[in-house]
Design an enzyme around this catalytic site. Structure first.
Site, PDB file in Angstrom:
ATOM      1  N   ASP A  42     -36.240  12.335  39.762  1.00  0.00           N
ATOM      2  CA  ASP A  42     -36.278  12.880  41.131  1.00  0.00           C
ATOM      3  C   ASP A  42     -36.945  11.933  42.130  1.00  0.00           C
ATOM      4  O   ASP A  42     -37.994  11.352  41.863  1.00  0.00           O
ATOM      5  CB  ASP A  42     -37.051  14.208  41.145  1.00  0.00           C
ATOM      6  CG  ASP A  42     -36.268  15.333  40.487  1.00  0.00           C
ATOM      7  OD1 ASP A  42     -35.277  15.055  39.788  1.00  0.00           O
ATOM      8  OD2 ASP A  42     -36.664  16.500  40.672  1.00  0.00           O
ATOM      9  N   ASP A  81     -27.734  21.099  36.453  1.00  0.00           N
ATOM     10  CA  ASP A  81     -28.962  20.319  36.312  1.00  0.00           C
ATOM     11  C   ASP A  81     -29.586  20.550  34.945  1.00  0.00           C
ATOM     12  O   ASP A  81     -29.948  21.679  34.603  1.00  0.00           O
ATOM     13  CB  ASP A  81     -29.908  20.777  37.444  1.00  0.00           C
ATOM     14  CG  ASP A  81     -31.182  19.985  37.514  1.00  0.00           C
ATOM     15  OD1 ASP A  81     -31.180  18.812  37.086  1.00  0.00           O
ATOM     16  OD2 ASP A  81     -32.179  20.544  38.005  1.00  0.00           O
TER      17      ASP A  81
HETATM   18  C1  GLA Z   1     -34.559  19.120  39.123  1.00  0.00           C
HETATM   19  C2  GLA Z   1     -33.528  18.348  39.938  1.00  0.00           C
HETATM   20  C3  GLA Z   1     -33.811  18.556  41.419  1.00  0.00           C
HETATM   21  C4  GLA Z   1     -33.765  20.044  41.746  1.00  0.00           C
HETATM   22  C5  GLA Z   1     -34.734  20.808  40.857  1.00  0.00           C
HETATM   23  C6  GLA Z   1     -34.564  22.297  41.002  1.00  0.00           C
HETATM   24  O1  GLA Z   1     -35.836  18.593  39.295  1.00  0.00           O
HETATM   25  O2  GLA Z   1     -33.546  16.987  39.606  1.00  0.00           O
HETATM   26  O3  GLA Z   1     -32.865  17.845  42.189  1.00  0.00           O
HETATM   27  O4  GLA Z   1     -32.462  20.519  41.575  1.00  0.00           O
HETATM   28  O5  GLA Z   1     -34.542  20.478  39.488  1.00  0.00           O
HETATM   29  O6  GLA Z   1     -35.430  23.022  40.194  1.00  0.00           O
END
Ligand code: GLA
Length: 381
Positions: free
Chosen positions: A196, A137
């Site tokens: 997200d 990520d």
């Molecule tokens: C980002 C990702 C999420 C999750 C968070 C974890 O926002 O897009 O899906 O993995 O980090 O901190």
């Protein structure tokens, strides 16, 4: 061999949407038990993914990531055994920069928990522990003088996976910022296309709409990822959950449940495990569907399936978010035909050879009536 095949979109459960960093090993093992006891595993949800928040605040003196001693005291190798014993596979999270997203956005305490400069060691540890799936990520990895580029960072880990003795599903996440669909197929099994998701219908619908034009990049082994499910989380009604999951199936999206499955009610479990719904998502042709029509009160979605079938979704959209209760929408069904007539505008007809099955019930029907923010879903053929 080391990059998994993923001939159909990966399915599983991920800790983030329901718990963020409030995770621990007993809870994760209880999720594994519930994935089995609720029938999720047998429906196809096989990856149990521990997202951000499992790490101890510091690396070891040798530079290795360590599980938080209070919450993951028995170690990730122990956890992987538990998960494997239940017939599931384990996924885990890493980030390429110096920090993880939880450190940046959730004030997760820690230092140097990103994999920058430790990529090979972190992947090797995952391999030794028995991890099967890596979520990698971005998390603003170019900060703090890393010199990382989006693509470069994901390629570096991709090369390590390609050279690894252990096979991994490789899930990458840079929120669709650098058109990953153009460069990630072959490098990763799935790539996030959007920021997200949150548990609201406007987020779900906005993300679904943003997949427009991306359908040509998705194929077996390489999938657009519109993000994990919010099905069953507070913020979505049951109808909205159906619409969310149905849209994700039409999109050939990875299905990562993101709710507290220990406390979900029967209706939510039935939506998640509906065999006809899962069959659309997992259709072996692997062709992503698309929105083919937008009208004032509804959208029409179409996905081509194997065996000459198609899946058709009619999403009641409502005039405005502030007026969710509009007149019900009547979707009429005849042999080889789905027809929407809301009385005020064009009649929309989708025809295809063969009988029509209503997906949620599995039955033939002559009419389905939906409200706004619900999805009528059919297969034809
Ligand atoms: C980002 C990702 C999420 C999750 C968070 C974890 O926002 O897009 O899906 O993995 O980090 O901190």
């Amino acid at each position: 061999m080391p990059l998994a095949a993923c001939p159909t979109p990966p399915m599983g459960w991920n800790s983030w949407n329901a718990f963020r960093t409030r995770i621990d090993e007993q809870q994760i093992v209880s999720m594994a038990d519930v994935i089995v006891s609720t029938g999720l595993r047998d429906a196809g949800y096989q990856y149990l993914v521990v997202d951000d928040g499992w790490q101890a605040p510091r690396r070891s003196s040798g530079g290795n990531l360590q599980p938080d001693p209070a919450r993951f005291g028995q170690g990730i190798d122990w956890l992987a055994d538990q998960v494997h014993q239940r017939g599931l596979k384990l996924g885990m999270y890493l980030a390429p920069g110096r920090a993880t997203c939880a450190m940046i956005y959730d004030a997760y305490p820690g230092e140097g928990l990103g994999s920058f400069g430790h990529e090979a060691d972190d992947l090797a540890a995952y391999g030794e522990w028995g991890v099967d799936y890596l979520k990698y990520d971005w998390c603003e990895a170019c900060r703090d003088d890393t010199g990382l580029s989006y693509r470069g960072a994901f390629e570096k880990m991709g090369q390590l996976i390609a050279d690894s003795p252990r096979e991994f599903v490789y899930s990458i996440s840079e929120y669709g910022r650098t058109n990953p669909w153009e460069w990630a197929p072959g490098l990763a099994n799935l790539w996030r296309t959007t920021p997200d998701i949150d548990p609201s219908f406007s987020s779900v619908r906005g993300i679904a709409d943003a997949q427009r034009g991306l359908e040509r990049w998705s194929r077996p082994g390489a999938w657009n990822d519109p993000d994990m499910l919010q099905v069953g989380n507070p913020g979505l009604t049951l109808a909205e959950c159906r619409a969310h999951l149905g849209l994700w199936a039409l999109l050939a999206a990875p299905l990562m449940a993101g709710n507290d499955i220990r406390t979900m009610n029967r209706s939510v479990a039935q939506v998640l495990t509906n065999p006809r719904l899962v069959a659309i998502d997992q259709d072996p042709l692997g062709r992503q569907g698309r929105r083919i029509q937008r009208e004032f009160r509804f959208d029409v979605w179409l996905r081509e399936l194997s065996g000459g079938q198609v899946a058709v979704g009619v999403l009641g959209s409502g005039e405005r978010a502030s007026e969710p209760t509009t007149q019900p929408l009547r979707v009429q069904v005849g042999d080889g035909l789905v027809r929407v007539d809301n009385g005020t505008e064009n009649v929309i007809e989708i025809g295809h050879d063969g009988p029509v099955t209503e997906v949620w019930s599995g039955e033939a029907t002559s009419e389905v009536v939906i409200g706004a923010r619900d999805l009528a879903l059919f297969t034809i053929g």
